[in-house]
Design an enzyme around this catalytic site. Structure first.
Site, PDB file in Angstrom:
ATOM      1  N   GLU A 169      14.370  -2.263   3.573  1.00  0.00           N
ATOM      2  CA  GLU A 169      13.875  -2.518   2.218  1.00  0.00           C
ATOM      3  C   GLU A 169      15.028  -3.009   1.350  1.00  0.00           C
ATOM      4  O   GLU A 169      15.004  -4.131   0.850  1.00  0.00           O
ATOM      5  CB  GLU A 169      13.208  -1.250   1.679  1.00  0.00           C
ATOM      6  CG  GLU A 169      11.983  -0.878   2.511  1.00  0.00           C
ATOM      7  CD  GLU A 169      10.906  -0.218   1.708  1.00  0.00           C
ATOM      8  OE1 GLU A 169      11.128   0.900   1.216  1.00  0.00           O
ATOM      9  OE2 GLU A 169       9.817  -0.825   1.573  1.00  0.00           O
ATOM     10  N   HIS A 176      11.099   9.307   6.413  1.00  0.00           N
ATOM     11  CA  HIS A 176      10.198   8.306   6.990  1.00  0.00           C
ATOM     12  C   HIS A 176      10.963   7.010   7.193  1.00  0.00           C
ATOM     13  O   HIS A 176      12.131   6.894   6.794  1.00  0.00           O
ATOM     14  CB  HIS A 176       8.991   8.096   6.064  1.00  0.00           C
ATOM     15  CG  HIS A 176       9.379   7.575   4.729  1.00  0.00           C
ATOM     16  ND1 HIS A 176       9.649   8.393   3.663  1.00  0.00           N
ATOM     17  CD2 HIS A 176       9.611   6.311   4.290  1.00  0.00           C
ATOM     18  CE1 HIS A 176      10.021   7.648   2.626  1.00  0.00           C
ATOM     19  NE2 HIS A 176      10.003   6.374   2.992  1.00  0.00           N
ATOM     20  N   HIS A 209      14.402   6.702   5.022  1.00  0.00           N
ATOM     21  CA  HIS A 209      14.499   7.347   3.716  1.00  0.00           C
ATOM     22  C   HIS A 209      14.329   8.851   3.859  1.00  0.00           C
ATOM     23  O   HIS A 209      13.318   9.297   4.404  1.00  0.00           O
ATOM     24  CB  HIS A 209      13.412   6.806   2.772  1.00  0.00           C
ATOM     25  CG  HIS A 209      13.624   5.379   2.406  1.00  0.00           C
ATOM     26  ND1 HIS A 209      12.607   4.539   2.021  1.00  0.00           N
ATOM     27  CD2 HIS A 209      14.774   4.641   2.356  1.00  0.00           C
ATOM     28  CE1 HIS A 209      13.117   3.342   1.750  1.00  0.00           C
ATOM     29  NE2 HIS A 209      14.420   3.380   1.951  1.00  0.00           N
ATOM     30  N   THR A 244       9.168   2.894  -3.282  1.00  0.00           N
ATOM     31  CA  THR A 244       8.980   1.519  -2.799  1.00  0.00           C
ATOM     32  C   THR A 244       7.542   1.243  -2.377  1.00  0.00           C
ATOM     33  O   THR A 244       7.258   0.184  -1.816  1.00  0.00           O
ATOM     34  CB  THR A 244       9.923   1.211  -1.620  1.00  0.00           C
ATOM     35  OG1 THR A 244       9.563   2.052  -0.516  1.00  0.00           O
ATOM     36  CG2 THR A 244      11.374   1.434  -1.988  1.00  0.00           C
ATOM     37  N   THR A 245       6.653   2.194  -2.612  1.00  0.00           N
ATOM     38  CA  THR A 245       5.212   1.989  -2.375  1.00  0.00           C
ATOM     39  C   THR A 245       4.465   2.400  -3.641  1.00  0.00           C
ATOM     40  O   THR A 245       5.008   3.137  -4.463  1.00  0.00           O
ATOM     41  CB  THR A 245       4.681   2.872  -1.229  1.00  0.00           C
ATOM     42  OG1 THR A 245       4.701   4.241  -1.650  1.00  0.00           O
ATOM     43  CG2 THR A 245       5.512   2.715   0.036  1.00  0.00           C
ATOM     44  N   HIS A 289       0.971   4.078   6.684  1.00  0.00           N
ATOM     45  CA  HIS A 289       1.958   3.196   6.069  1.00  0.00           C
ATOM     46  C   HIS A 289       3.351   3.404   6.650  1.00  0.00           C
ATOM     47  O   HIS A 289       4.251   2.592   6.449  1.00  0.00           O
ATOM     48  CB  HIS A 289       2.007   3.404   4.555  1.00  0.00           C
ATOM     49  CG  HIS A 289       0.696   3.157   3.880  1.00  0.00           C
ATOM     50  ND1 HIS A 289       0.075   1.932   3.914  1.00  0.00           N
ATOM     51  CD2 HIS A 289      -0.124   3.979   3.186  1.00  0.00           C
ATOM     52  CE1 HIS A 289      -1.069   2.010   3.252  1.00  0.00           C
ATOM     53  NE2 HIS A 289      -1.218   3.243   2.807  1.00  0.00           N
ATOM     54  N   HIS A 337      11.030   2.486   7.508  1.00  0.00           N
ATOM     55  CA  HIS A 337      10.502   1.148   7.194  1.00  0.00           C
ATOM     56  C   HIS A 337      11.052   0.211   8.258  1.00  0.00           C
ATOM     57  O   HIS A 337      12.230   0.311   8.627  1.00  0.00           O
ATOM     58  CB  HIS A 337      10.946   0.698   5.798  1.00  0.00           C
ATOM     59  CG  HIS A 337      10.457   1.617   4.717  1.00  0.00           C
ATOM     60  ND1 HIS A 337       9.263   1.424   4.049  1.00  0.00           N
ATOM     61  CD2 HIS A 337      10.994   2.761   4.216  1.00  0.00           C
ATOM     62  CE1 HIS A 337       9.090   2.401   3.177  1.00  0.00           C
ATOM     63  NE2 HIS A 337      10.127   3.221   3.247  1.00  0.00           N
TER      64      HIS A 337
HETATM   65  C1  SG7 Z   1       6.082   6.192   2.557  1.00  0.00           C
HETATM   66  O1  SG7 Z   1       6.889   5.909   1.408  1.00  0.00           O
HETATM   67  C2  SG7 Z   1       5.691   7.663   2.614  1.00  0.00           C
HETATM   68  C3  SG7 Z   1       5.129   8.152   1.270  1.00  0.00           C
HETATM   69  C4  SG7 Z   1       6.091   7.798   0.153  1.00  0.00           C
HETATM   70  C5  SG7 Z   1       6.369   6.324   0.152  1.00  0.00           C
HETATM   71  O2  SG7 Z   1       4.905   5.436   2.577  1.00  0.00           O
HETATM   72  O3  SG7 Z   1       6.820   8.418   2.956  1.00  0.00           O
HETATM   73  O4  SG7 Z   1       4.980   9.567   1.263  1.00  0.00           O
HETATM   74  C6  SG7 Z   1       3.771  10.085   1.663  1.00  0.00           C
HETATM   75  C7  SG7 Z   1       3.604  11.513   1.400  1.00  0.00           C
HETATM   76  O5  SG7 Z   1       2.941   9.396   2.221  1.00  0.00           O
HETATM   77  O6  SG7 Z   1       5.470   8.127  -1.088  1.00  0.00           O
HETATM   78  C8  SG7 Z   1       5.101   9.470  -2.995  1.00  0.00           C
HETATM   79  C9  SG7 Z   1       5.870   9.207  -1.765  1.00  0.00           C
HETATM   80  O7  SG7 Z   1       6.809   9.905  -1.420  1.00  0.00           O
HETATM   81  C10 SG7 Z   1       7.384   5.945  -0.942  1.00  0.00           C
HETATM   82  O8  SG7 Z   1       8.612   6.604  -0.712  1.00  0.00           O
HETATM   83  S1  SG7 Z   1       9.940   5.790  -0.695  1.00  0.00           S
HETATM   84  O9  SG7 Z   1      10.140   5.261  -2.019  1.00  0.00           O
HETATM   85  O10 SG7 Z   1      10.954   6.696  -0.259  1.00  0.00           O
HETATM   86  N1  SG7 Z   1       9.794   4.583   0.303  1.00  0.00           N
HETATM   87 ZN    ZN Z   2      10.623   4.712   2.063  1.00  0.00          ZN
END
Ligand code: SG7
Ligand code: ZN
Length: 261
Positions: free
Chosen positions: A105, A93, A118, A203-204, A64, A95
């Site tokens: 986002e 990570h 983020h 956001t996920t 993702h 987006h």
């Molecule tokens: C990304 O955003 C990843 C997720 C994260 C999600 O898909 O960084 O983290 C992992 C470990 O896959 O989900 C629970 C979590 O941190 C949502 O994070 S965000 O709101 O900062 N976009």
């Molecule tokens: Zn994010």
């Protein structure tokens, strides 16, 4: 569980709420920040501690996003500003979108940016990231927006360079050199206190409403080629992860604050 969602079609953002009930909650992220509709405040200084030491780091294709972690368990701590407590760095990570005109986002005045980073921190008192997810003040997330520039941004080259090695979901790769988080988090110390802040969610899926968002007004730059490298990563199905941003959600009765430095 927690991974079977996508950014299109039957498992796209419009359907997340069917399996993940928080995704239809009242305080969801991302949002459109309307600058004429923010409340100006002057908060205590936001502090980032520990980011001036280089740490061995690695990136993972989660299917993702591309996620970066350090080998150090407390590489950085965040406090001050809107935060009541200390928050520990967990991961960062990105987006992005399928072209250079969308991908962020959060929007600002309905304007979309080609990428958003983020940096996720969890409240130190909760001891672990997973425990923090059970509390409304569990996370603090720094959000950075990017613009397209003709020249590549050297600070992001160590990450961009290894993307080709993690195109398949689940792949992980160490960065060649220890990474200075400061180069990503504080590109310009003079602009660090100029940010928007509001309460929202992941956001996920599972879209938990546990995040204090801090969106810097300063823009960083990435070249078209640097942005394009992210679009070659693959989804769980083996397709190209061309875009991974959630559409904006209603603000409802929330207030977006603007910290005046
Ligand atoms: C990304 O955003 C990843 C997720 C994260 C999600 O898909 O960084 O983290 C992992 C470990 O896959 O989900 C629970 C979590 O941190 C949502 O994070 S965000 O709101 O900062 N976009
Ligand atoms: Zn994010």
């Amino acid at each position: 569980h927690g991974q079977n969602f996508s950014y299109d079609g039957d498992q796209g953002p419009l359907h997340w709420g069917e399996e993940y009930h928080s995704c239809i909650g009242k305080y969801q992220s991302p949002i459109n920040i309307e600058e004429h509709n923010v409340k100006n405040v002057s908060l205590s200084p936001l502090r980032l501690i520990g980011i001036d030491n280089p740490y061995q780091s690695y990136v993972t294709n989660t299917g993702h996003t591309v996620m970066l972690k350090t080998n150090e368990s407390k590489a950085a701590t965040l406090s001050g500003g809107p935060l009541q407590d200390n928050y520990v760095f967990e991961q960062l990570h990105f987006h992005w979108g399928e072209n250079d005109y969308e991908g962020s986002e959060d929007l600002v005045n309905n304007h979309s940016f080609p990428m958003e980073m983020h940096a996720v921190f969890y409240k130190e008192d909760y001891k672990s990231f997973n425990e923090a997810l059970n509390h409304s003040d569990g996370l603090a997330i720094l959000a950075y927006l990017y613009e397209v520039s003709p020249q590549p941004n050297p600070a992001y080259e160590p990450i961009v360079r290894v993307l080709r090695d993690i195109e398949v979901m689940g792949k992980r790769k160490a960065l060649q050199e220890p990474l200075l988080l400061e180069s990503l988090f504080v590109p310009d110390i003079a602009k660090m206190q100029d940010y928007f802040t509001y309460f929202g969610s992941l956001t996920t899926p599972p879209c938990l409403e546990v995040a204090r968002w801090i969106d810097f007004k300063d823009r960083q730059q990435l070249s078209h080629e640097q942005l394009a490298a992210f679009r070659d990563l693959q989804t769980p199905e083996g397709d190209k992860l061309t875009h991974n941003f959630r559409p904006v959600q209603p603000l409802e009765d929330r207030v977006v604050f603007h910290n005046i430095p």
